[in-house]
Write a protein that holds these residues in place. Structure first.
Motif, short mmCIF file in Angstrom:
data_model
loop_
_atom_site.label_atom_id
_atom_site.label_comp_id
_atom_site.label_asym_id
_atom_site.label_seq_id
_atom_site.Cartn_x
_atom_site.Cartn_y
_atom_site.Cartn_z
N ALA A 1 0.84 -1.08 0.05
CA ALA A 1 -0.07 -0.03 -0.03
C ALA A 1 0.70 1.27 0.12
CB ALA A 1 -0.95 0.20 1.25
N ASN A 2 1.90 1.22 0.69
CA ASN A 2 2.72 2.50 0.88
C ASN A 2 3.51 2.77 -0.18
OD1 ASN A 2 4.19 0.53 1.76
ND2 ASN A 2 5.64 1.75 2.96
N GLN B 1 8.10 4.96 9.56
CA GLN B 1 7.75 6.45 9.61
C GLN B 1 6.40 6.47 10.15
OE1 GLN B 1 8.10 6.60 5.27
NE2 GLN B 1 9.81 8.06 5.46
N PHE C 1 0.64 14.46 -2.64
CA PHE C 1 1.30 13.21 -2.87
C PHE C 1 1.43 12.97 -4.56
CE2 PHE C 1 0.63 8.55 -3.90
CZ PHE C 1 1.64 7.99 -2.92
N GLU D 1 6.14 9.14 13.08
CA GLU D 1 5.15 10.39 12.74
C GLU D 1 3.71 10.16 13.27
OE1 GLU D 1 5.81 12.90 10.84
OE2 GLU D 1 7.83 12.53 10.40
N HIS E 1 -2.54 15.92 15.50
CA HIS E 1 -1.46 16.32 16.14
C HIS E 1 -0.54 17.34 15.17
CE1 HIS E 1 0.08 12.78 14.05
NE2 HIS E 1 1.11 13.20 14.55
N ARG E 2 -0.97 17.45 13.95
CA ARG E 2 -0.15 18.25 13.12
C ARG E 2 -1.05 19.55 12.74
NH1 ARG E 2 3.82 16.00 14.52
NH2 ARG E 2 4.78 14.22 13.68
N PHE F 1 -4.26 14.46 10.29
CA PHE F 1 -3.51 14.20 11.59
C PHE F 1 -3.92 15.16 12.42
CE2 PHE F 1 -0.77 12.67 7.96
CZ PHE F 1 -1.25 11.23 8.25
N PHE G 1 2.79 16.18 4.50
CA PHE G 1 3.16 14.98 5.11
C PHE G 1 3.93 14.16 3.86
CE2 PHE G 1 2.45 10.66 6.11
CZ PHE G 1 2.75 10.30 7.32
N PRO G 2 3.17 13.75 2.75
CA PRO G 2 3.61 12.95 1.63
C PRO G 2 5.05 13.40 1.06
CG PRO G 2 1.59 13.67 0.93
CD PRO G 2 1.77 14.11 2.34
N ILE H 1 7.43 12.59 4.07
CA ILE H 1 7.77 11.09 3.93
C ILE H 1 8.96 10.90 2.70
CG2 ILE H 1 6.86 8.93 2.94
CD1 ILE H 1 6.27 9.65 5.87
N CYS I 1 -3.54 7.43 -4.10
CA CYS I 1 -3.94 7.85 -2.95
C CYS I 1 -5.34 7.98 -2.62
CB CYS I 1 -3.13 9.26 -3.06
SG CYS I 1 -3.28 10.33 -1.33
N ALA J 1 -1.43 7.58 6.77
CA ALA J 1 -0.25 7.76 6.67
C ALA J 1 0.57 6.48 5.63
CB ALA J 1 0.50 7.62 8.08
N ARG J 2 0.06 5.56 5.83
CA ARG J 2 0.42 4.39 4.81
C ARG J 2 0.23 4.51 3.60
NH1 ARG J 2 2.88 -0.46 4.67
NH2 ARG J 2 1.91 -2.13 3.56
N ASP J 3 -1.21 4.86 3.18
CA ASP J 3 -1.59 5.25 2.02
C ASP J 3 -0.73 6.47 1.40
OD1 ASP J 3 -3.50 4.94 -0.31
OD2 ASP J 3 -4.04 7.15 0.31
N LEU J 4 -0.37 7.41 1.99
CA LEU J 4 0.47 8.55 1.73
C LEU J 4 2.11 8.18 1.58
CD1 LEU J 4 -1.29 11.42 3.53
CD2 LEU J 4 -1.17 11.10 1.01
N GLY J 5 2.21 6.96 1.88
CA GLY J 5 3.75 6.39 1.45
C GLY J 5 4.47 6.14 2.74
N ALA J 6 3.94 6.17 3.68
CA ALA J 6 4.92 6.24 5.16
C ALA J 6 5.36 4.68 5.34
CB ALA J 6 4.26 6.72 6.27
N SER J 7 6.61 4.42 5.64
CA SER J 7 6.78 2.95 5.92
C SER J 7 6.40 2.76 7.18
CB SER J 7 8.48 2.85 5.77
OG SER J 7 9.20 3.90 6.66
N ARG J 8 6.61 1.46 7.79
CA ARG J 8 6.19 1.20 9.05
C ARG J 8 6.95 2.02 9.93
NH1 ARG J 8 3.17 -3.34 9.06
NH2 ARG J 8 3.23 -4.51 7.08
#
Lengths: 358, 284
Positions: free
Chosen positions: A76-77, B192, A155, B196, A93-94, A91, A102-103, A106, A82, B183-190
């Motif tokens: 998925a990541n 991250q 993204f 994050e 907290h952001r 999020f 965010f993207p 990353i 997207c 976050a995962r969908d937006l590309g974050a690894s485990r």
């Protein structure tokens, strides 16, 4: 890259949950830059489908292709797609800016470039630039929608998926955002795939609508086509108010329940009363007949109830033990039909459509 | 309406405030007063005398203080690292097993801390459970497992495990699943997603768990005495000695006050830095 090559292609996509088939071997092609709406009642499999598309779930069988590459084997990541979540999933907290960035963070884009892009996106989504430092919980529902959208656009996905993001908003705001979304689609040229249970939403925004039922696509086509020529009773009824007259094949080649028919006109339009078929006519195509006026199909009934729909007035016409007929008459200053009045109704073969199955 | 609610709020707070004043603030003030009492006077009516605090520095009591703080810190860090995966499992992965685990961990609290620590002494000591088995099987023994700093830290980790685990699980349970998925969908690894999303959003649980363990471990006595022999003397042991064998109440009080002050400053500083409301994204 040819314009004709589909950007997304599903082949025999199947998903079972403990024996329950949520998605029943569906095929689908989506072309580059298209706005496709996937519509269906709850439990029709649309959420399962989008979960497979973004990689939150794994299919039982079948494949997903992004142009020439298998997408379903990609985690998925790492998928270049997207999704805007139903809950938006911002999020908390952001800040607004950090959410949008965010993207990019990353991908380790440097801070200055990130901020530049976030401000661009705030502008694109018509949010003031000082929102950059706002907290998410200080933003209204509509603003959050736009932030979620900006984050997804940051993204820079190949395909942008939407999982009913507007369903929690009030009517006025939803209407505004529907138009903005359509406009945004045109300006960005991205491929949008939008899941919704609201047909109205799908009609306003999309190029093509795919109607889902019991884990399969019941009909796929432009909104006008689906509205005018539904292939099944399910689609016809899903697409708004409609009158359906079951075929009576035993009573004649063009016999439909409760209707007097002009056989020649019906034959010309190919309206054959086959077993299991329905004759469909939209409420606005039915007219109240004057004394002696003729129509290809006629019936009679008693005015039961009237509802004002802005520019039109809708009536329910009782016809014995048959399903009441629904008609809509444009408000032209003439007095409304009285409750309990006896009326003769008619419509022409050219305004009807033969629905072939349930 | 508003005024009434405020009045009711004040009224409701009265019992708790009274209890806190009587049982917490008052003894604290008495200890503070004792700490400024001249030696051998034994009366509260006197001019303040800070010589006990001077003794604290000159007689090397600061070493005990540093040992206490260091071992508490080490235990907190170790506890955080080992509790995180389990707490994550309890909050997000295990379903019914979470309850079994909770009951299991809570059950250990039913047995007194000292008895559990004695159990470890019998297990680890020379001629004890492990040493005996190792000797019987391999001929070698377990030398020096007890009476050192690592075993004291082990004891702290063991005793204060529930105080880290449960707040941590609570904190992780507050992390919304859709934020992780997004976050995962937006590309974050485990990794991250952990840094994050999970860590910042479960910060309240992390802060509460860490404070619990750190504060309790700083004042811990039994671990150092039983497992540590007296390899190092912790602050709580110095306080005990000063009040009992030493009969030096001003010194004992001064030691206590110093420990309380350091822990309080740390606690207040940490809690103030972390805005719990904003972390949880609470709506106003």
């Amino acid at each position: 890259m040819s314009q004709n090559q589909p950007i997304l292609r599903l082949a025999g996509l199947l998903k079972k949950f403990n024996g329950f088939t949520a998605l029943d071997s569906v095929d689908l092609s989506v072309s580059e830059g298209e706005f496709l709406a996937i519509v269906g009642p709850s439990g029709s499999g649309k959420t399962t489908l989008i979960r497979l598309l973004v990689g939150m779930d794994e299919q039982t069988d079948g494949t997903i292709w992004l142009r020439d590459e298998r997408l379903d084997t990609v985690p998925a990541n790492e998928r270049p797609t997207c999704m805007v979540f139903q809950s938006l999933a911002l999020f908390p907290h952001r800040t607004v800016g950090q959410n949008i960035e965010f993207p990019l963070k990353i991908r380790k884009v440097d801070a200055a470039r990130r901020k530049e892009r976030a401000l661009e996106l705030l502008n694109l989504l018509r949010l003031p630039e000082h929102y950059y430092d706002r907290r998410i919980n200080e933003c209204s529902g509509g603003e959050r929608q736009r932030i979620a959208l900006a984050r997804a656009l940051a993204f820079d996905p190949e395909i942008l998926f939407f999982d009913e993001p507007l369903s929690a908003l009030d009517y006025r705001l939803r209407k505004t955002l529907e138009k903005e979304l359509k406009d945004l689609h045109q300006r960005t040229g991205k491929t949008f795939i939008y899941i919704t249970h609201s047909l109205e939403e799908a009609m306003v925004m999309s190029d093509r609508i795919a109607i889902m039922r019991k884990g399969q696509f019941e009909q796929i086509g432009p909104g006008e086509e689906i509205y005018a020529r539904p292939q099944s009773r399910f689609v016809a009824e899903f697409m708004g108010e409609v009158n359906l007259f079951p075929a009576r094949p035993g009573e004649g080649a063009h016999a439909f329940e409760g209707l007097a028919v002009d056989d020649k006109a019906a034959a010309q339009q190919g309206l054959i009363a086959a077993e299991g078929a329905y004759l469909m006519v939209r409420p606005e195509k039915v007219r109240v007949l004057e004394e002696g006026e003729r129509a290809d199909f006629t019936t009679a009934g008693t005015v039961h109830a009237g509802y004002l729909l802005g520019s039109r007035r809708q009536y329910e016409i009782e016809r014995g033990d048959q399903k009441p007929l629904i008609i809509e008459i444009v408000q032209d200053g003439s007095p409304p039909l009285a409750d309990g009045a006896r009326v003769r109704l008619g419509f022409d073969a050219g305004d009807t459509h033969l629905v072939e199955r349930d | 309406m508003d005024a009434l609610q405020r009045r009711l709020g004040t009224l409701y707070a009265v019992p708790a405030v009274a209890l806190l004043v009587l049982s917490f603030v008052a003894p604290l003030l008495v200890v503070a007063a004792f700490s400024t009492m001249p030696q051998g006077v034994f009366s509260l009516l006197h001019l303040p005398d800070f010589s006990a605090y001077g003794t604290l520095v000159t007689q090397g009591y600061w070493q005990s203080l540093l040992w206490s703080l260091f071992m508490a810190f080490a235990a907190t860090v170790i506890l955080f690292v080992i509790s995180w995966p389990l707490a994550f499992g309890m909050a997000k992965v295990f379903k019914r097993f979470t309850l079994v685990l909770t009951i299991g961990v809570v059950l250990t609290l039913f047995v007194s801390e000292n008895i559990r620590l004695f159990g470890w002494v019998l297990t680890l000591m020379k001629g004890g459970l492990i040493d005996g088995y190792l000797g019987a099987w391999f001929g070698g023994g377990l030398e020096g497992a007890l009476y050192n700093v690592p075993v004291i830290i082990f004891g702290l980790v063991y005793v204060y495990f529930p105080f880290m685990l449960f707040p941590l699980a609570q904190g992780i349970a507050m992390v919304p699943d859709d934020a992780r998925q997004a976050a995962r969908d937006l590309g974050a690894s485990r990794w991250q997603i952990l840094t994050e999303i999970d860590l910042p959003l479960s910060a309240p649980g992390i802060v509460v768990g860490s404070l619990f363990t750190f504060v309790l471990a700083t004042g811990a006595l039994a671990e150092a005495k039983l497992l540590g022999g007296s390899a190092v003397i912790v602050m709580a042991a110095e306080v005990e000695t000063a009040f009992t064998y030493g009969q030096d109440w001003p010194l004992g009080s001064a030691l206590s006050m110093t420990l309380i002050a350091i822990v309080a400053v740390l606690a207040i500083f940490t809690i103030a830095r972390i805005d719990l409301d904003s972390i949880m994204g609470r709506r106003g």
